[in-house]
Design a protein around this motif. Structure first.
Motif, PDB file in Angstrom:
ATOM      1  N   ASP A 152      -3.469   1.149  73.789  1.00  0.00           N
ATOM      2  CA  ASP A 152      -3.342   0.967  72.354  1.00  0.00           C
ATOM      3  C   ASP A 152      -4.734   0.926  71.735  1.00  0.00           C
ATOM      4  N   LEU A 153      -5.052   1.940  70.941  1.00  0.00           N
ATOM      5  CA  LEU A 153      -6.377   2.012  70.336  1.00  0.00           C
ATOM      6  C   LEU A 153      -6.553   0.991  69.216  1.00  0.00           C
ATOM      7  N   SER A 154      -5.490   0.266  68.869  1.00  0.00           N
ATOM      8  CA  SER A 154      -5.614  -0.732  67.807  1.00  0.00           C
ATOM      9  C   SER A 154      -6.527  -1.887  68.198  1.00  0.00           C
ATOM     10  N   CYS A 155      -6.852  -1.983  69.478  1.00  0.00           N
ATOM     11  CA  CYS A 155      -7.777  -3.039  69.907  1.00  0.00           C
ATOM     12  C   CYS A 155      -9.212  -2.722  69.506  1.00  0.00           C
ATOM     13  N   LEU A 156      -9.459  -1.492  69.081  1.00  0.00           N
ATOM     14  CA  LEU A 156     -10.810  -1.094  68.679  1.00  0.00           C
ATOM     15  C   LEU A 156     -11.026  -1.367  67.196  1.00  0.00           C
ATOM     16  N   THR A 157     -12.248  -1.730  66.852  1.00  0.00           N
ATOM     17  CA  THR A 157     -12.607  -1.905  65.450  1.00  0.00           C
ATOM     18  C   THR A 157     -12.750  -0.530  64.794  1.00  0.00           C
ATOM     19  N   PRO A 158     -12.743  -0.458  63.460  1.00  0.00           N
ATOM     20  CA  PRO A 158     -12.951   0.833  62.788  1.00  0.00           C
ATOM     21  C   PRO A 158     -14.248   1.515  63.230  1.00  0.00           C
ATOM     22  N   ARG A 159     -15.295   0.742  63.413  1.00  0.00           N
ATOM     23  CA  ARG A 159     -16.564   1.335  63.846  1.00  0.00           C
ATOM     24  C   ARG A 159     -16.449   1.878  65.272  1.00  0.00           C
ATOM     25  N   GLU A 160     -15.770   1.142  66.137  1.00  0.00           N
ATOM     26  CA  GLU A 160     -15.593   1.613  67.515  1.00  0.00           C
ATOM     27  C   GLU A 160     -14.757   2.882  67.562  1.00  0.00           C
ATOM     28  N   LEU A 161     -13.736   2.969  66.703  1.00  0.00           N
ATOM     29  CA  LEU A 161     -12.945   4.199  66.626  1.00  0.00           C
ATOM     30  C   LEU A 161     -13.808   5.372  66.174  1.00  0.00           C
ATOM     31  N   GLU A 162     -14.691   5.113  65.234  1.00  0.00           N
ATOM     32  CA  GLU A 162     -15.595   6.157  64.744  1.00  0.00           C
ATOM     33  C   GLU A 162     -16.537   6.615  65.855  1.00  0.00           C
ATOM     34  N   VAL A 163     -17.059   5.651  66.614  1.00  0.00           N
ATOM     35  CA  VAL A 163     -17.949   5.987  67.735  1.00  0.00           C
ATOM     36  C   VAL A 163     -17.190   6.799  68.783  1.00  0.00           C
ATOM     37  N   LEU A 164     -15.980   6.377  69.114  1.00  0.00           N
ATOM     38  CA  LEU A 164     -15.190   7.092  70.114  1.00  0.00           C
ATOM     39  C   LEU A 164     -14.882   8.515  69.650  1.00  0.00           C
ATOM     40  N   ARG A 165     -14.558   8.673  68.370  1.00  0.00           N
ATOM     41  CA  ARG A 165     -14.242  10.000  67.834  1.00  0.00           C
ATOM     42  C   ARG A 165     -15.450  10.933  67.952  1.00  0.00           C
ATOM     43  N   LEU A 166     -16.629  10.431  67.630  1.00  0.00           N
ATOM     44  CA  LEU A 166     -17.836  11.253  67.715  1.00  0.00           C
ATOM     45  C   LEU A 166     -18.257  11.471  69.162  1.00  0.00           C
ATOM     46  N   LEU A 167     -18.077  10.450  69.998  1.00  0.00           N
ATOM     47  CA  LEU A 167     -18.386  10.583  71.424  1.00  0.00           C
ATOM     48  C   LEU A 167     -17.547  11.709  72.029  1.00  0.00           C
ATOM     49  N   ALA A 168     -16.275  11.792  71.616  1.00  0.00           N
ATOM     50  CA  ALA A 168     -15.388  12.829  72.139  1.00  0.00           C
ATOM     51  C   ALA A 168     -15.804  14.220  71.693  1.00  0.00           C
ATOM     52  N   ARG A 169     -16.596  14.310  70.633  1.00  0.00           N
ATOM     53  CA  ARG A 169     -17.102  15.593  70.177  1.00  0.00           C
ATOM     54  C   ARG A 169     -18.384  16.000  70.918  1.00  0.00           C
ATOM     55  N   GLY A 170     -18.789  15.143  71.873  1.00  0.00           N
ATOM     56  CA  GLY A 170     -19.929  15.508  72.704  1.00  0.00           C
ATOM     57  C   GLY A 170     -21.265  14.978  72.240  1.00  0.00           C
ATOM     58  N   LEU A 171     -21.289  14.061  71.264  1.00  0.00           N
ATOM     59  CA  LEU A 171     -22.562  13.530  70.785  1.00  0.00           C
ATOM     60  C   LEU A 171     -23.167  12.575  71.807  1.00  0.00           C
ATOM     61  N   SER A 172     -24.463  12.686  72.003  1.00  0.00           N
ATOM     62  CA  SER A 172     -25.194  11.761  72.868  1.00  0.00           C
ATOM     63  C   SER A 172     -25.409  10.443  72.128  1.00  0.00           C
ATOM     64  N   ASN A 173     -25.902   9.434  72.836  1.00  0.00           N
ATOM     65  CA  ASN A 173     -26.192   8.157  72.174  1.00  0.00           C
ATOM     66  C   ASN A 173     -27.191   8.329  71.049  1.00  0.00           C
ATOM     67  N   ALA A 174     -28.226   9.151  71.282  1.00  0.00           N
ATOM     68  CA  ALA A 174     -29.244   9.367  70.244  1.00  0.00           C
ATOM     69  C   ALA A 174     -28.632  10.045  69.022  1.00  0.00           C
ATOM     70  N   GLU A 175     -27.743  11.016  69.274  1.00  0.00           N
ATOM     71  CA  GLU A 175     -27.089  11.701  68.151  1.00  0.00           C
ATOM     72  C   GLU A 175     -26.132  10.778  67.417  1.00  0.00           C
ATOM     73  N   LEU A 176     -25.442   9.923  68.164  1.00  0.00           N
ATOM     74  CA  LEU A 176     -24.564   8.932  67.537  1.00  0.00           C
ATOM     75  C   LEU A 176     -25.381   7.992  66.654  1.00  0.00           C
ATOM     76  N   ALA A 177     -26.512   7.549  67.170  1.00  0.00           N
ATOM     77  CA  ALA A 177     -27.371   6.636  66.412  1.00  0.00           C
ATOM     78  C   ALA A 177     -27.827   7.286  65.106  1.00  0.00           C
ATOM     79  N   GLY A 178     -28.224   8.557  65.188  1.00  0.00           N
ATOM     80  CA  GLY A 178     -28.673   9.252  63.988  1.00  0.00           C
ATOM     81  C   GLY A 178     -27.556   9.467  62.988  1.00  0.00           C
ATOM     82  N   ARG A 179     -26.371   9.851  63.478  1.00  0.00           N
ATOM     83  CA  ARG A 179     -25.240  10.121  62.589  1.00  0.00           C
ATOM     84  C   ARG A 179     -24.766   8.854  61.893  1.00  0.00           C
TER      85      ARG A 179
END
Length: 221
Positions: A152-179
């Motif tokens: 159940d993804l409801s255990c994630l905060t809105p920010r965590e869902l956003e991070v997971l969505r971008l992570l799934a698009r292949g963004l690295s940690n540095a790219e996530l930080a910049g975005r």
């Protein structure tokens, strides 16, 4: 000082096993066992408790996918990291292995330097991902059906869902930080919390789960 990684090599081609053993041992990495099929790999892991398994996908008697499932589903506090060896990067078996918990994959024509770096990387707890290839792989084979093990993804905060969505698009940690205009440390904390909340081994499983739960859909941008 950290001890060198202990590795099991599973491949039905003796020349491949010998070549990989020579490369790894030359860099101080210990190869504790070899296996010519999946059943031998499962037994070798049980016997030697390695840190990393290099697992060929296609082997006789038991393939690497089934061996990976058995190794990672076995009750143990010391489950190894599994790196899938494949001839083709866009391979349905590779996708299934990532779903089963493999930490990444390598093409069999990998350079010696990349092989050594990959073993050390996954031993340290990171996922071995070429983001663009991994995304294409998952988009090709993701079914859109619910994940095999429902989370159940409801255990994630809105920010965590956003991070997971971008992570799934292949963004690295540095790219996530910049975005997201965050520090690298904050991004790492978010990723660690996502993995912990969803009981995932690493980023590879997180990416697969993001597609299989419908958080990200194949082809969407």
């Amino acid at each position: 000082m950290t001890a060198p990684p202990r590795v099991v090599i599973a491949d039905d081609q003796a020349l491949v096993r010998t070549g990989f053993r020579m490369i790894l041992t030359a860099d101080g990495i210990s190869v504790v066992a070899e296996a010519a099929n999946g059943a031998e790999a499962v037994e070798a892991v049980r016997r030697t408790t390695p840190d990393v398994v290099l697992m060929d996908v296609r082997m006789p008697e038991m393939d690497g996918l089934e061996a990976t499932r058995r190794i990672l589903s076995a009750p143990s506090d010391t489950s190894p990291r599994v790196i899938i060896l494949t001839t083709f990067d866009l391979d349905r078996y590779v996708y299934a292995a990532l779903s089963a918990g493999a930490s990444g994959f390598l093409l069999k024509d990998v350079s010696p330097e990349h092989l050594v770096a990959a073993v050390r990387l996954v031993r340290a707890g990171d996922a071995l991902l070429a983001p663009a290839i991994t995304r294409r792989l998952i988009e090709r084979y993701a079914t859109g059906e619910p994940a095999t093990v429902h989370r159940d993804l409801s255990c994630l905060t809105p920010r965590e869902l956003e991070v997971l969505r971008l992570l799934a698009r292949g963004l690295s940690n540095a790219e996530l930080a910049g975005r997201l205009h965050l520090s690298d440390a904050t991004v790492k904390t978010h990723v660690a919390r996502i993995l912990s909340k969803l009981s995932l081994r690493d980023r590879a499983q997180a990416i697969v789960l993001a597609y299989e739960t419908g958080l990200v859909t194949p082809g969407a941008r």
